[in-house]
Design an enzyme around this catalytic site. Structure first.
Site, PDB file in Angstrom:
ATOM      1  N   HIS A   1       8.041  -0.802  18.544  1.00 29.18           N
ATOM      2  CA  HIS A   1       6.881  -0.273  17.809  1.00 29.18           C
ATOM      3  C   HIS A   1       6.969   1.250  17.683  1.00 29.18           C
ATOM      4  O   HIS A   1       6.100   1.986  18.162  1.00 29.18           O
ATOM      5  CB  HIS A   1       5.570  -0.685  18.471  1.00 29.18           C
TER       6      HIS A   1
ATOM      7  N   GLY B   1       0.842  -1.182   0.000  1.00 25.09           N
ATOM      8  CA  GLY B   1       0.000   0.000   0.000  1.00 25.09           C
ATOM      9  C   GLY B   1       0.881   1.236   0.000  1.00 25.09           C
ATOM     10  O   GLY B   1       2.001   1.225  -0.540  1.00 25.09           O
TER      11      GLY B   1
END
Length: 315
Positions: free
Chosen positions: A279, A150
């Site tokens: 993260h 994407g």
């Protein structure tokens, strides 16, 4: 009843919001604290607090009987999807496309280069005053497979361009042609895995992608290949990955893990050949200015009755 907009950033810190007096919107600040800023029933546009987890993200949803838009500030929407069934029909769920591409792509390249060139070993060697000379893998002439092509996957390829990779292979839910080459369907993953020196996971977490990287997937990766996960932890079967890392056949660089945060004592911390970041793909100085611009643009469209950007689904 008012037309409330819940924002996790104070409205006076966001340039370009529709003026309250003209739009009829009332801006309420809520960043996930224990007390709501107003009655959730009056909220028409809910911006989900950033990186506060599913429990906080969905907490006000059952009471939001007037909400028309749920806007995340993350690329993925898996943390709010458990609460969507409580919403009235016609609510638009929008993600933060355009906010995190640059930062996540930067970290992806950093993880690839650090892993291949032995940076973790050098840092540990500096701590112990050891000189780890020798030959290390280069990114040049490698084949990279991006799974989840994407906007983030495309941004990763943008940053791979100067590194003289042999090939970049692309996988997405919707196959298509691009100026750089074909984007292939997920059904071709098994035949492409043995060709890749580096496999990058940038796919959303869905029922289809949960556990995608299982023992069979990893077994098809070539000996010595590097797995990079900047998607979501549950895309990878942690037990299967640990088995391959422990054997020394594969290496990995992980910005996300399952479980997350990775608890003290978890075997993944000390597995050979793994580099772990906590993260932080989107958590950079680029986040806040881009998030503010996104919110200003979306609320301007909303106030004017215009189509919104980044609509993922409508309830």
């Amino acid at each position: 009843m008012t037309a409330d907009v819940w924002l996790p950033i104070p409205a006076d810190e966001i340039d370009g919001l529709p003026p309250a007096a003209e739009s009829g919107l009332v801006y309420r600040y809520w960043d996930g604290g224990p007390d709501f800023p107003a009655d959730p029933a009056d909220c028409v546009f809910y911006t989900v607090p950033y990186l506060k987890g599913t429990e906080i993200a969905v907490r006000p949803l059952p009471a939001m009987i007037s909400v028309r838009v749920v806007q995340t500030l993350t690329a993925g929407t898996d943390h709010v999807e458990p609460g969507l069934g409580t919403l009235p029909s016609g609510v638009r769920l929008c993600n933060a496309k355009g906010v995190h591409e640059a930062s996540t792509a930067e970290l992806t390249l950093a993880l690839i280069l650090a892993s291949l060139r032995g940076i973790p070993r050098f840092v540990r060697g500096q701590d112990t005053e050891e000189w780890h000379a020798g030959f290390y893998p280069a990114l040049a002439d490698k084949t990279v497979l991006i799974i989840g092509y994407g906007s983030i996957g495309a941004a990763i390829e943008d940053r791979l361009a100067p590194f003289e990779c042999a090939r970049v292979l692309r996988i997405a839910r919707s196959p298509r042609a691009t100026a750089r080459g074909p984007v292939r369907p997920f059904t071709e993953v098994p035949e492409l895995l043995p060709e890749a020196d580096v496999v990058v996971l940038a796919t959303p977490l869905t029922e289809t992608t949960k556990g995608l990287v299982d023992a069979a997937f990893l077994a098809r990766m070539k000996d010595g290949a590097l797995l990079v996960n900047v998607a979501r932890g549950p895309v990878v079967d942690t037990g299967a990955l640990l088995a391959e890392l422990t054997s020394g056949r594969l290496t990995a660089a992980l910005d996300v893990t399952d479980p997350e945060p990775l608890p003290p004592g978890h075997p993944l911390w000390r597995a050979p050949g793994v580099l772990i970041s906590p993260h932080v793909g989107g958590s950079t100085s680029a986040y806040l200015p881009r998030a503010r611009r996104l919110l200003a643009a979306q609320l301007t469209r909303f106030a004017a009755g215009e189509p919104l950007a980044n609509v993922i689904l409508t309830t």
